[in-house]
Design an enzyme around this catalytic site. Structure first.
Site, short mmCIF file in Angstrom:
data_model
loop_
_atom_site.label_atom_id
_atom_site.label_comp_id
_atom_site.label_asym_id
_atom_site.label_seq_id
_atom_site.Cartn_x
_atom_site.Cartn_y
_atom_site.Cartn_z
N SER A 143 0.87 -1.17 0.00
CA SER A 143 0.00 0.00 0.00
C SER A 143 0.90 1.22 0.00
O SER A 143 2.08 1.13 0.38
CB SER A 143 -0.84 -0.01 1.28
N TYR A 156 -2.06 -1.75 10.11
CA TYR A 156 -1.99 -1.69 8.65
C TYR A 156 -0.63 -1.17 8.21
O TYR A 156 0.06 -1.78 7.39
CB TYR A 156 -3.12 -0.79 8.12
N LYS A 160 2.08 -3.42 6.17
CA LYS A 160 2.39 -3.05 4.79
C LYS A 160 3.87 -2.68 4.64
O LYS A 160 4.48 -2.95 3.60
CB LYS A 160 1.46 -1.94 4.31
N1 LIG Z 1 -8.61 -0.13 -1.66
C1 LIG Z 1 -7.60 0.62 -1.33
O1 LIG Z 1 -7.71 1.85 -1.31
C2 LIG Z 1 -6.26 0.00 -1.00
C3 LIG Z 1 -5.17 0.86 -0.82
C4 LIG Z 1 -3.93 0.31 -0.52
C5 LIG Z 1 -3.78 -1.08 -0.46
N2 LIG Z 1 -4.87 -1.90 -0.64
C6 LIG Z 1 -4.65 -3.34 -0.54
O2 LIG Z 1 -5.25 -3.99 -1.65
C7 LIG Z 1 -5.57 -5.34 -1.29
C8 LIG Z 1 -7.01 -5.62 -1.69
O3 LIG Z 1 -7.86 -4.85 -0.86
P1 LIG Z 1 -9.23 -4.18 -1.34
O4 LIG Z 1 -9.07 -2.73 -1.20
O5 LIG Z 1 -9.64 -4.75 -2.62
O6 LIG Z 1 -10.18 -4.64 -0.13
P2 LIG Z 1 -11.47 -5.57 -0.10
O7 LIG Z 1 -11.83 -5.66 1.34
O8 LIG Z 1 -12.48 -5.07 -1.07
O9 LIG Z 1 -10.93 -6.98 -0.63
C9 LIG Z 1 -10.10 -7.79 0.16
C10 LIG Z 1 -10.48 -9.24 -0.06
O10 LIG Z 1 -9.62 -10.06 0.76
C11 LIG Z 1 -10.41 -11.08 1.32
N3 LIG Z 1 -9.79 -11.62 2.53
C12 LIG Z 1 -9.72 -11.05 3.76
N4 LIG Z 1 -9.13 -11.90 4.62
C13 LIG Z 1 -8.81 -13.00 3.91
C14 LIG Z 1 -8.17 -14.22 4.23
N5 LIG Z 1 -7.78 -14.50 5.49
N6 LIG Z 1 -8.00 -15.14 3.27
C15 LIG Z 1 -8.42 -14.90 1.99
N7 LIG Z 1 -9.04 -13.78 1.64
C16 LIG Z 1 -9.22 -12.84 2.58
C17 LIG Z 1 -11.76 -10.43 1.60
O11 LIG Z 1 -12.79 -11.41 1.76
C18 LIG Z 1 -11.93 -9.55 0.38
O12 LIG Z 1 -12.63 -10.22 -0.64
C19 LIG Z 1 -5.30 -5.44 0.20
O13 LIG Z 1 -4.04 -6.04 0.42
C20 LIG Z 1 -5.29 -4.00 0.65
O14 LIG Z 1 -4.54 -3.81 1.82
C21 LIG Z 1 -6.10 -1.38 -0.90
#
Ligand SMILES: NC(=O)c1ccc[n+]([C@@H]2O[C@H](COP(=O)([O-])OP(=O)(O)OC[C@H]3O[C@@H](n4cnc5c(N)ncnc54)[C@H](O)[C@@H]3O)[C@@H](O)[C@H]2O)c1
Length: 274
Positions: A143, A156, A160
């Site tokens: 992230s 977090y 990260k």
């Molecule tokens: N959306 C943002 O703004 C953002 C920014 C920086 C980083 N990220 C990173 O992107 C990645 C995806 O996140 P997102 O934003 O799509 O969030 P999201 O919550 O929409 O999707 C995350 C998915 O991970 C699954 N998950 C959670 N725990 C799990 C486990 N133990 N085993 C398997 N699956 C599991 C959830 O069920 C969900 O479907 C993450 O690593 C998040 O930290 C997101």
């Protein structure tokens, strides 16, 4: 130039595929004609996504914190498709609160998903990819928060930062071995997703924390990229062979420069501006 990793008929594995960024990556990969192995702890949403994609899909409900389950995921991917070309270690969770008020259980859960989940992916997939011997690629999702720590979300930030560090170690190791496995570190900025659906857990209700989360939710809503636009940028970066996948540089570059200069100048950390 050698053939793209993200090509028709190649196989991609995506963890955390059922929502947000993972689902966007899955849709984009399907558009490119890739075959998909989709993993998520949410079996129902995973099946629904799989059924909506116009490509060959193996959906494997998987908890990435469970080493045996992730190994099973890898075994099933090879069994079904005979190989893997691209792995996204994407699953991740958010946890907010004052650092001293977040329970040990919640901290451990953040480390289990965000760090051990990635490590479980590497333990199960890297040996098989090495044995396979063909060109492949691994993308670990950190992230912007893995470069710029923030108050009120230390689980977090800490996890990260760990992903940023361990991915550089991985990259160095695979280069030492001259392995045909490429590596990328993906650092999203705001992308519309479910990441802030349940950020409080068992932390006590605090107005400051609630206000912070509302601000971040607003930022995702108003400035967040759609997962599909984001996924397009990610696939372009992978095909260009980039290690650093930073699809929203405008949110990172200046702030990272200021942070790095601050450290070198021994200045106290500045609160991030949201
Ligand atoms: N959306 C943002 O703004 C953002 C920014 C920086 C980083 N990220 C990173 O992107 C990645 C995806 O996140 P997102 O934003 O799509 O969030 P999201 O919550 O929409 O999707 C995350 C998915 O991970 C699954 N998950 C959670 N725990 C799990 C486990 N133990 N085993 C398997 N699956 C599991 C959830 O069920 C969900 O479907 C993450 O690593 C998040 O930290 C997101």
């Amino acid at each position: 130039m050698s053939e793209h990793i993200c090509r028709k008929g190649a196989t991609a594995v995506i963890t955390g595929a059922a929502s947000g960024i993972g689902a966007g990556l899955a849709r984009r990969a399907a558009e490119l004609g890739m075959r998909l192995v989709l993993a998520d702890i949410d079996a129902e949403r995973l099946q629904a996504l799989g059924a909506s994609l116009d490509t060959e899909v193996l959906a494997v409900p998987t908890d990435v914190t469970d080493e045996a389950a992730v190994d099973q995921l890898a075994a099933r991917a090879w069994e079904r498709f005979g190989g893997v070309d691209l792995l996204f270690n994407n699953a991740g969770v958010m946890a907010t609160g004052f650092t001293w008020e977040i329970s040990q259980r919640r901290f451990e859960h953040s480390f289990a998903v965000n760090v051990q989940g990635v490590l479980n992916g590497l333990r199960s997939f890297v040996p098989r990819l090495l044995q396979q011997g063909s060109r492949s690629h691994i993308v670990n999702t950190a992230s912007i928060g893995g470069f710029l720590p923030s108050p009120l979300m230390s689980p977090y930030s800490a996890t990260k930062f760990a992903v940023v560090a361990l991915t550089e170690s991985l990259h160095g190791e695979l280069r030492m071995l001259d392995a045909p496995i490429g590596v990328s570190l993906l650092a999203p900025g705001p992308v519309q997703s479910g990441i802030f659906d349940d950020p409080f857990g068992d932390a006590p209700e605090q107005p400051a924390v609630r206000g912070f989360v509302e601000q971040l939710r607003g930022m995702l809503r108003e400035n967040g990229l759609s997962p599909d636009e984001f996924a397009q940028r990610v696939f372009t970066g992978i095909n260009e062979g980039r290690y650093w996948l930073l699809p929203q540089p405008e949110l990172l570059d200046e702030a990272l420069k200021a942070r790095t200069e601050g450290i070198l100048m021994r200045r106290d950390p500045q609160l991030p501006r949201y």
